[in-house]
Structure formats: C-alpha cells, structure tokens
Design a protein around this motif. Structure first.
Motif, PDB file in Angstrom:
ATOM      1  N   SER A  47       0.822  -1.203   0.000  1.00 41.27           N
ATOM      2  CA  SER A  47       0.000   0.000   0.000  1.00 41.27           C
ATOM      3  C   SER A  47       0.859   1.258   0.000  1.00 41.27           C
ATOM      4  CB  SER A  47      -0.917   0.017   1.227  1.00 41.27           C
ATOM      5  OG  SER A  47      -1.788  -1.081   1.225  1.00 41.27           O
ATOM      6  N   TYR A  55       2.558   1.670  -3.424  1.00 42.20           N
ATOM      7  CA  TYR A  55       1.567   2.110  -4.415  1.00 42.20           C
ATOM      8  C   TYR A  55       1.211   3.580  -4.219  1.00 42.20           C
ATOM      9  CZ  TYR A  55      -3.029   2.692  -6.559  1.00 42.20           C
ATOM     10  OH  TYR A  55      -4.099   3.168  -7.280  1.00 42.20           O
ATOM     11  N   GLY A  56       0.985   3.976  -2.973  1.00 43.93           N
ATOM     12  CA  GLY A  56       0.619   5.356  -2.695  1.00 43.93           C
ATOM     13  C   GLY A  56       1.696   6.342  -3.117  1.00 43.93           C
TER      14      GLY A  56
END
Length: 302
Positions: free
Chosen positions: A44, A47-48
């Motif tokens: 996460s 990806y962020g």
C-alpha cells in the motif's frame, strides 16, 4: 454561483459518512473477513508513493524535478507489481491476469476511464470561458452525460445477461465513446451548444453500454472465491485511469499555455489546441480499448 466551488467539497462529507455507515453496518451478513488475512501495508505504501510521485510529475512537466518525479514514480510502480507477484496477502492478485477475458476487460476499463475522465475538466473551462455560460448553466449542460449514463446503465446491464457474446455491448460502447471524443477535437470558438449536448449524449450512451457489461465480464471470468480481488482490480483500473486522464490533460495544458489559470480571450486559441491534443490522445486510447474489448476472449471460470 451561490456558495462558491470550495464549499462543494464539504457537500461530499455527509455522503462519505453515510457510505461509511452503510458499509460498516449494512452488509454484516454479506461481508466475511478472512480471519487469517493480513493487510499489505508495504504494498500500500509503495503504491501510494508511486501514484503521488508519478502524477505530480506528469502534471508539472516539463520541469526537471517533474521528470525525475515521474521516473521515480514509474519505477515504484514496477516495484509494486513485483511485490504483488507471489505475495500471499497482496493488494492486487496478479495471477488473475493470466485469464485473457479478465485481463482484456481490465485493460478496456483502464482505457475507458483514461480516455474519458478529463472531458468534464475541459468542458467546464470551455463552456464558462468560450461558451460564456455561468457555472450554473455549464453544470446543467454537463449533467447530460451522467444523466444518460444513469438512466441507461441498468438497461444495458440487464441486456448483457440475455446475450451470449457479452463483449458486444462494451465494445460498441467504446466505439461510441470514441465518436464522442472525436467530436470534441472539432470544437472551435463558435461551436453551438447543440453540438456540445450531442457530444455528451453520445458519450453517456457509450459509457452506459460499456460500464455494467464490462464489469459483468470481469466478475464472471474469475472463480467465486476471487470475486473480491476482481472487484478491487476494477477499482484499481478506474482510479489509475482517472489519474492518467487528468495527468495527460494537465501536462498538455502546461506545455501549451502554462496553466489553466492563464485562460482568457487572448489564450482561447491555445486552450483549444490543448483540448484538441488531449482529446486526440484520449481518442487513441479509446480505440485501443475498443480493440482490446473486441478480442478479450470468452469468460470462463477456472
């Protein structure tokens, strides 16, 4: 016109609260969390950061820092994909993409959102500047596309359940969206409002034919135990497609006229050039999506 555009963001707060309550309290019998599952915190975060750096870079081209930011963001995207392969608690189940019907439908979804999301951005500026409409008048004109989409999406969703070749409707929908995008490339300083309404009607019809049927193919192409991952992948394609669409729009505007803040009668010609180039790029992506949609394969669960 009445309260200012900044307050529009506050109007989404009660909707977000209501949606959160519905999700947390309204589906207790349907949502079954995996007790042994773990949230992919590392994936996460990668990806962020990848999204943040790549989009910030694209929208501020051609500054040197923007180029560096874009490159680092794309590298992190590659790292994210590699992180998901073989990851037991992955955010994006990469093995699903071995299914041609699934992968083709996801690519078509990405192309659809990447091609169409920036339309509302350009139209809002076009109608209020060159079209000399107020914000209220422009909003009423622009509601044409989502209204057509809202009314017809359930119709095409039911229709796709009755036909054998489920790729027909989304493919035709992509073609109609491409027609709509082509009309936007022809806009000039004197384009009548009737043409704008026609463009939006065709676009709304196209997206209505594409959205629900394409999602049906995606969800029906994977085993039942992977439907949650499939649903998440659809959301991923939608989000990335929207950001790519706006990234391209902002990059083209930055390269041609410096900033949308420079929009005034003296720069209307430059704005039309930026709009035409952006819509042409979107048209190409839409054609690619239509071809992918037509040859995606037959959904079958494994």
């Amino acid at each position: 016109d009445l309260i200012g555009w900044r307050l529009l963001f506050l109007l989404t707060v009660p909707l977000a609260i209501a949606a959160t309550l519905i999700i947390t309290r309204g589906f207790k019998g349907e949502i079954r969390p995996d007790a042994a599952g773990m949230f992919d915190t590392r994936g996460s975060m990668i990806y962020g950061v990848a999204i943040l750096l790549s989009m910030a870079g694209v929208m501020n081209m051609p500054a040197t820092w923007a180029i560096v930011s874009t490159v680092i963001g794309l590298i992190l995207f590659v790292v994210f994909i590699k992180n998901q392969i073989g990851n037991e608690h992955c955010l994006l189940k990469m093995s699903l993409f071995k299914n041609m019907a699934f992968s083709g439908s996801c690519i078509a979804a990405f192309m659809s959102y990447a091609a169409s999301y920036s339309i509302s951005f350009f139209l809002a500026l076009y109608l209020q500047s060159i079209g000399s409409l107020t914000a209220t008048e422009a909003g009423l004109v622009m509601v044409t596309q989502p209204l057509v989409q809202c009314l017809l999406t359930p119709v095409f969703g039911r229709l796709t359940d009755r036909i054998d070749n489920k790729a027909i409707l989304p493919t035709i929908g992509m073609v109609l969206t491409a027609v709509s995008l082509y009309t936007y490339t022809t806009y000039d300083l004197e384009t009548p409002i009737q043409i704008v309404l026609l463009s939006m009607f065709i676009g709304g019809l196209g997206f209505a034919m594409f959205s629900a049927p394409n999602t049906t193919i995606i969800m029906s192409s994977v085993p039942r135990e992977h439907t949650s991952e499939a649903s998440g992948t659809v959301a991923f394609m939608r989000q990335v497609g929207m950001m790519v669409s706006m990234g391209i729009a902002m990059m083209v505007i930055t390269l041609i006229m410096g900033s949308a803040d420079n929009l005034k009668p003296e720069t209307y010609g430059l704005f039309l050039d930026a709009m035409t180039i952006s819509m042409t790029i979107s048209l190409v992506m839409c054609i690619v999506g239509a071809i992918t949609s037509a040859f995606r394969g037959i959904p079958k669960k494994s």
